[in-house]
Design an enzyme around this catalytic site. Structure first.
Site, short mmCIF file in Angstrom:
data_model
loop_
_atom_site.label_atom_id
_atom_site.label_comp_id
_atom_site.label_asym_id
_atom_site.label_seq_id
_atom_site.Cartn_x
_atom_site.Cartn_y
_atom_site.Cartn_z
N GLU A 188 10.11 1.74 10.44
CA GLU A 188 11.16 2.72 10.15
C GLU A 188 10.50 4.09 10.22
OE1 GLU A 188 14.39 3.80 10.15
OE2 GLU A 188 14.35 1.66 9.68
N LYS A 221 0.88 -1.18 0.00
CA LYS A 221 0.00 0.00 0.00
C LYS A 221 0.91 1.22 0.00
CE LYS A 221 -1.74 2.98 2.30
NZ LYS A 221 -1.52 4.45 2.04
N CYS A 253 13.91 11.07 5.97
CA CYS A 253 14.00 10.78 7.42
C CYS A 253 15.43 10.95 7.88
CB CYS A 253 13.45 9.41 7.80
SG CYS A 253 13.27 8.25 6.50
N GLU A 280 10.74 16.59 14.53
CA GLU A 280 10.98 16.39 13.10
C GLU A 280 10.10 17.34 12.29
OE1 GLU A 280 9.80 12.62 11.23
OE2 GLU A 280 11.74 12.63 10.20
C1 UN1 Z 1 15.01 8.51 3.90
O1 UN1 Z 1 15.82 9.18 4.53
O2 UN1 Z 1 13.80 8.76 3.97
O3 UN1 Z 1 20.19 7.51 2.73
C2 UN1 Z 1 15.50 7.42 3.01
C3 UN1 Z 1 19.54 8.16 1.92
C4 UN1 Z 1 18.72 7.41 0.90
C5 UN1 Z 1 17.47 6.86 1.54
C6 UN1 Z 1 16.82 7.82 2.47
N1 UN1 Z 1 19.49 6.35 0.36
O4 UN1 Z 1 19.56 9.35 1.91
#
Ligand code: UN1
Length: 503
Positions: A257, A182, A291, A393
């Site tokens: 995550e 999804k 993130c 955040e």
């Molecule tokens: C994310 O931060 O939401 O390490 C994923 C990175 C990417 C993946 C990020 N390869 O910045």
């Protein structure tokens, strides 16, 4: 509602049991380009329980055969999928920029990450190692093998709409699981592109199913359905908590995550030019919507002024606009709710006693920016570690600069948030680098580089409120999510032997 500018918009369907089907309730969700909301990317299903039910039934039916397919054969399909993704990379990147906003170079990187993950995982088809170990008894063999967990539901975010689905989908498939995915309602097209490519690569009907729609009506049932064994979720900490509560109540394996409040530490011996360049990339790349985004920079007092000057100069030079244009460095944010949230944090920052809004702080609404969700790169200086803009955040192009006196203080400030995804240090001193490497309690750590840019063959994930102890990427850790161990004992002594008693 904004009028559609493009006539190229298409109506998309769910993929259930190898067929593209309309959502049962017949409702659709508009997917608009965040750089220009007049452009309709497409209409996508607003799925409900009934669609989820059909998708789970398809995954259940496909499971025994897929499980019995030798892993090297499953891998051949993934190799083919990797080749298809490679051939379509440019088109998929353009589609992703249209629905998500980040610049073409970055969406190309997103597709590339999915390609890397696909080939990397395909190689695992001829490994999937278990191990043998001596038994405590004679004429008895002990070993363990990985077995699939069963039906998996994958709930994925909009910021990496092909890479993150691939982190979950590829290991789920190589282990012999079937799945329902999804994707976020803001970016379904990129996941549809991935699933279509998987269909073309020969992955059998029912093994992968896609159900699109909102978290409430399409996501939630995937976290509670009796036949789902595992829920893998990437998104906000608030939603993750709901997912894990549902999963726990229904006895499911759950991998999460979630958020981050990542930090760059800049020491007094750092290459300041490099640190400023890294910060611009880490804080404003993907408009700060990773993130792993570098949303805090803890800077040694001795180099504070020089660092802020360099950072400001580089942030000012960023060109903001439609990510499809070659002359653009930073695209829009994802939607109106994101604009509201980011602007409200900028207000909070302005009202914090002592912090200074040093650069940016506004939505861009004139000229080329008129129809999109654009926010200026924003820098707050003299931020104190406990301020909300340094703790929460924001998920936008906003960075907080926090002064510090030495490495000890930098580490204390850096660890002083509820999240633990990524951190970094800029220094030329090997002792400082190793000290920070050891003491930072995050899942990812960089030396002389920003907090973004993880590679698929290393573990990805974080400590504290960022996750629940799992790691994606890196084979061993993702196999640990998507397979369960089976311990096997073979007694060929021809008599009853009792472990713990006869030896
Ligand atoms: C994310 O931060 O939401 O390490 C994923 C990175 C990417 C993946 C990020 N390869 O910045």
């Amino acid at each position: 509602m904004a009028k559609s500018k493009s006539t190229k918009s298409e109506t998309y369907k769910n993929y259930i049991n190898g067929r593209w089907v309309k959502p049962a309730a017949g409702q659709m969700i508009e997917n608009r380009n965040p750089a220009d909301t007049r452009e309709l990317v497409g209409l996508f299903p607003a799925s409900t329980d009934e669609d989820v039910e059909a998708a789970v039934a398809a995954a259940r039916e496909a499971f025994p055969k897929w499980k019995a397919t030798p892993a090297p054969k499953r891998a051949e399909m993934l190799f083919e999928l990797g080749r298809i993704l490679t051939a379509r990379k440019d088109q998929f990147a353009k589609d992703m920029t249209r629905e998500m906003g980040k610049v073409l170079k970055e969406t190309g990187g997103d597709v590339q990450e999915a390609i890397d993950m696909t080939f990397y995982t395909a190689g695992e088809g001829r490994r999937l190692h278990g191990y043998t170990t001596p038994s405590e008894l004679q004429n008895k063999m002990a070993m363990c093998v990985r077995q699939p967990v069963g039906l998996c539901s994958l709930i994925t975010p909009w910021n990496f709409p092909m890479a993150i689905p691939s982190w979950k989908m590829m290991p789920a498939l190589i282990c012999g699981n079937t799945l329902v995915i999804k994707p976020a309602e803001d970016t379904p097209l990129s996941t549809v592109n991935l699933v279509k490519a998987a269909e073309e690569a020969g992955i059998p009907a029912g093994v992968i199913n896609i159900v699109m729609g909102t978290g409430d009506s399409a996501g939630a049932p995937l976290t509670t359905h009796r036949d789902i064994r595992l829920v893998s979720f990437t998104g906000s900490t608030e939603t993750g908590r709901i997912v894990s509560t549902n999963a726990a109540q229904h006895g499911k394996i759950c991998s999460l995550e979630m958020g981050g409040k990542n930090v760059i530490m800049v020491m007094d011996d750092a290459d300041i030019e490099l640190a400023a360049e890294g910060t611009v990339w880490g804080a404003f790349g993907t408009s700060g919507q990773r993130c792993t985004a570098s949303s805090r920079v803890v800077v040694h007092k001795k180099v504070y002024k020089k660092f802020v000057e360099k950072l400001t100069e580089k942030a000012k030079a960023l060109r903001i606009g439609n990510g499809l244009s070659k002359n653009v460095d930073m695209g829009p944010v994802i939607n109106q709710a994101a604009v509201n949230k980011i602007l409200s944090y900028i207000e909070i920052g302005k009202n914090e006693d002592g912090a200074t809004l040093h650069l940016g702080g506004n939505r861009l609404e004139k000229g080329d920016h008129k129809h999109g969700y654009f926010i200026e790169p924003t820098i707050f200086t003299d931020v104190a570690p406990q301020m909300r803009i340094a703790q929460e955040e924001i998920f936008g192009p906003v960075v907080s600069i926090i002064p510090c006196r030495n490495l000890d203080e930098a580490i204390e400030i850096s660890n002083g948030v509820k999240y633990g995804l990524s951190s970094s240090i800029y220094t030329q001193d090997v002792n400082q680098a190793f000290t920070a490497m050891e003491r930072m309690y995050t899942g990812i750590f960089y030396v002389n580089s920003a907090t973004i840019g993880a590679e698929v063959h290393l573990p990805f994930g974080g400590t504290k409120a960022t996750g629940n102890g799992h790691r994606e990427g890196a084979m061993a850790s993702s196999l640990d999510i998507f397979s369960e161990w089976k311990a096997i004992y073979v007694d060929y002594s021809g008599r009853l032997q009792k472990a713990q008693i006869d030896n």
